[in-house]
Scaffold this motif. Sequence first.
Motif, mmCIF file in Angstrom:
data_model
loop_
_atom_site.group_PDB
_atom_site.id
_atom_site.type_symbol
_atom_site.label_atom_id
_atom_site.label_comp_id
_atom_site.label_asym_id
_atom_site.label_seq_id
_atom_site.Cartn_x
_atom_site.Cartn_y
_atom_site.Cartn_z
ATOM 1 N N UNK A 417 1.013 -3.466 -4.190
ATOM 2 C CA UNK A 417 -0.055 -4.237 -3.528
ATOM 3 C C UNK A 417 -0.449 -3.566 -2.214
ATOM 4 N N UNK A 418 0.527 -3.043 -1.497
ATOM 5 C CA UNK A 418 0.203 -2.317 -0.266
ATOM 6 C C UNK A 418 -0.670 -1.096 -0.579
ATOM 7 N N UNK A 419 -0.305 -0.423 -1.669
ATOM 8 C CA UNK A 419 -1.050 0.791 -2.016
ATOM 9 C C UNK A 419 -2.486 0.455 -2.430
ATOM 10 N N UNK A 420 -2.682 -0.725 -3.033
ATOM 11 C CA UNK A 420 -4.043 -1.158 -3.378
ATOM 12 C C UNK A 420 -4.879 -1.289 -2.109
ATOM 13 N N UNK A 421 -4.265 -1.865 -1.077
ATOM 14 C CA UNK A 421 -5.001 -2.034 0.182
ATOM 15 C C UNK A 421 -5.393 -0.662 0.741
ATOM 16 N N UNK A 422 -4.434 0.265 0.728
ATOM 17 C CA UNK A 422 -4.691 1.606 1.266
ATOM 18 C C UNK A 422 -5.840 2.260 0.490
ATOM 19 N N UNK A 423 -5.761 2.190 -0.826
ATOM 20 C CA UNK A 423 -6.801 2.824 -1.647
ATOM 21 C C UNK A 423 -8.165 2.197 -1.353
ATOM 22 N N UNK A 424 -8.228 0.869 -1.307
ATOM 23 C CA UNK A 424 -9.517 0.197 -1.052
ATOM 24 C C UNK A 424 -10.086 0.623 0.300
ATOM 25 N N UNK A 425 -9.208 0.695 1.313
ATOM 26 C CA UNK A 425 -9.670 1.047 2.660
ATOM 27 C C UNK A 425 -10.278 2.448 2.661
ATOM 28 N N UNK A 426 -9.593 3.372 2.018
ATOM 29 C CA UNK A 426 -10.085 4.754 2.061
ATOM 30 C C UNK A 426 -11.353 4.905 1.224
ATOM 31 N N UNK A 427 -11.395 4.207 0.117
ATOM 32 C CA UNK A 427 -12.600 4.266 -0.727
ATOM 33 C C UNK A 427 -13.804 3.686 0.033
ATOM 34 N N UNK A 428 -13.573 2.608 0.758
ATOM 35 C CA UNK A 428 -14.698 2.022 1.536
ATOM 36 C C UNK A 428 -15.130 2.951 2.663
ATOM 37 N N UNK A 429 -14.144 3.546 3.315
ATOM 38 C CA UNK A 429 -14.478 4.455 4.415
ATOM 39 C C UNK A 429 -15.277 5.653 3.886
ATOM 40 N N UNK A 430 -14.954 6.050 2.669
ATOM 41 C CA UNK A 430 -15.650 7.189 2.051
ATOM 42 C C UNK A 430 -17.163 6.918 1.951
ATOM 43 N N UNK A 431 -17.496 5.644 1.767
ATOM 44 C CA UNK A 431 -18.923 5.302 1.646
ATOM 45 C C UNK A 431 -19.671 5.522 2.968
#
Length: 466
Positions: A417-431
């Motif tokens: 679940x922590x890793x999901x948060x990390x992935x979502x954050x980086x994917x959003x920042x990528x935008x």
Amino acid sequence: MMRFAPEPFKIKMVEPMGNLNKEERKEAIKTAGYNTFLLKSEECFIDLLTDSGTNAMSDRQWAGLMLGDEAYGGSRNFYHLEETVRELFGFKYVVPTHQGRGAENILSTLTIKPGDYVPGNMYFTTTRFHQEHNGATFRDVVIDEAHDPNAVLDFKGNVDLNKFQALIDEVGADKIPYICLAVTVNLAGGQPVSMANIKAVSEMAHKYGIKVMFDATRCVENAYFIKTREEGYEDKTIKEIVHELFSYGDGCTMSGKKDCLTNIGGFLCMNDKDLYIRATGMVVQYEGMPTYGGMAGRDMEAMAIGLRESMEFNYISHRVNQIRYLGEKLDAAGVPMVKPSGGHAIFVDARAFLDHLDQKTDFPAQALAAAVYEYSGVRTMERGIISAGRDNKTGENHVPKLETIRLTIPRRVYTYAHLDYVADAIIQLYQVRHDISGLKWVYEPEVLRFFTGRFEPKNGELIKGF
Ligand SMILES: Cc1ncc(COP(=O)(O)O)c(C=O)c1O
Ligand SMILES: N[C@@H](Cc1ccc(O)cc1)C(=O)O
């Protein structure tokens, strides 16, 4: 069969995480000089700065702390550690140190003469520092693909034997005290070395009387990749693979803060009795008695227990798969990263992520690490031109091909679940990546500058409009 098996442990004790709001994070990263090393731990939400010393110990290791024998000389915990390392690694002599660089200091000081060369499968910051500090020149002999984020290879940490041979031909074997063979290769993305390559390197080195000294820091992760990727090893245990791998070498340095599943410590191993005697002489000057080397008795006990635990297949398989899980999520969203995912971390390709920034003047990886923190509270680490430092002779910046940030997963600490948060954050920042500003130096330390250097955004604001 599930693709990702759940955590092979239950959680018995919890530690609250920091949770600053956006304005507080902006202030925190500014105060830290846009260097994530300088953030306070409490300012971080998910802390992926490093997997070093950040491991969660098991109930057995905590119980082991109570068996700490804090005698100045002859602690029983040292003998337990010594016996464990001898059994698992197979080296004859074990010299304890306060952490990995303590072992690097001793090895480099005792074996390097000014004017020597030390080849290695990619540099590591502290390792190269000690080699150069003792008058050697480091030579990178890793395969070219290790410097290419997009080259997908099973064993991307392998030594290029032609490069090794060319160095021997160029400078002569008597100028090469040892080859430093890292398993896995940290700065290449936690990439492993195959057993076949280790054997070949060992044969070539020994033919010329050159020693093979492993950087054993993440050897268990390397063994996992050998078991799952190299023909002939699928039925061997992790323990057998680790033992075989070290049988081709003459010794190792070990940062005990990683694969030993502890929070502090390290050691140096060797088969050469003379080197051992001289190493114990240096230990008493820089670390402590040869039966503690800067570690408390209780920490040596935890290390002996942790090293054995690290060889359990369910543990190591879960660990490496956590990294793969994060990598697959980022990759599916098109976030550029070093492929394949490695043993301890995902390395995001900052040069491709921030393609509007220039490596030499804007420091994209430093900027991206700061931006990821500001945006999400996730702490990562720069691994690019700032980490690479300057040539100690010419003063010019080293310009590494890889310009990355490292998302390093501590062992047994975070869940999927922590890793999901990390992935979502980086994917959003990528935008919104093109809103991220480059950085400039405010203070550049002379050595190992990435640890304490300070910066500021070139455009005044790190993430425009955030
Ligand atoms: C590959 C590698 N070698 C050596 C070291 C040095 O170890 P330590 O941090 O314990 O001094 C580290 C981490 O710093 C490392 O990742
Ligand atoms: N070895 C640790 C700690 C460290 C971090 C960065 C360095 O360059 C040196 C040491 C790591 O790789 O995370």
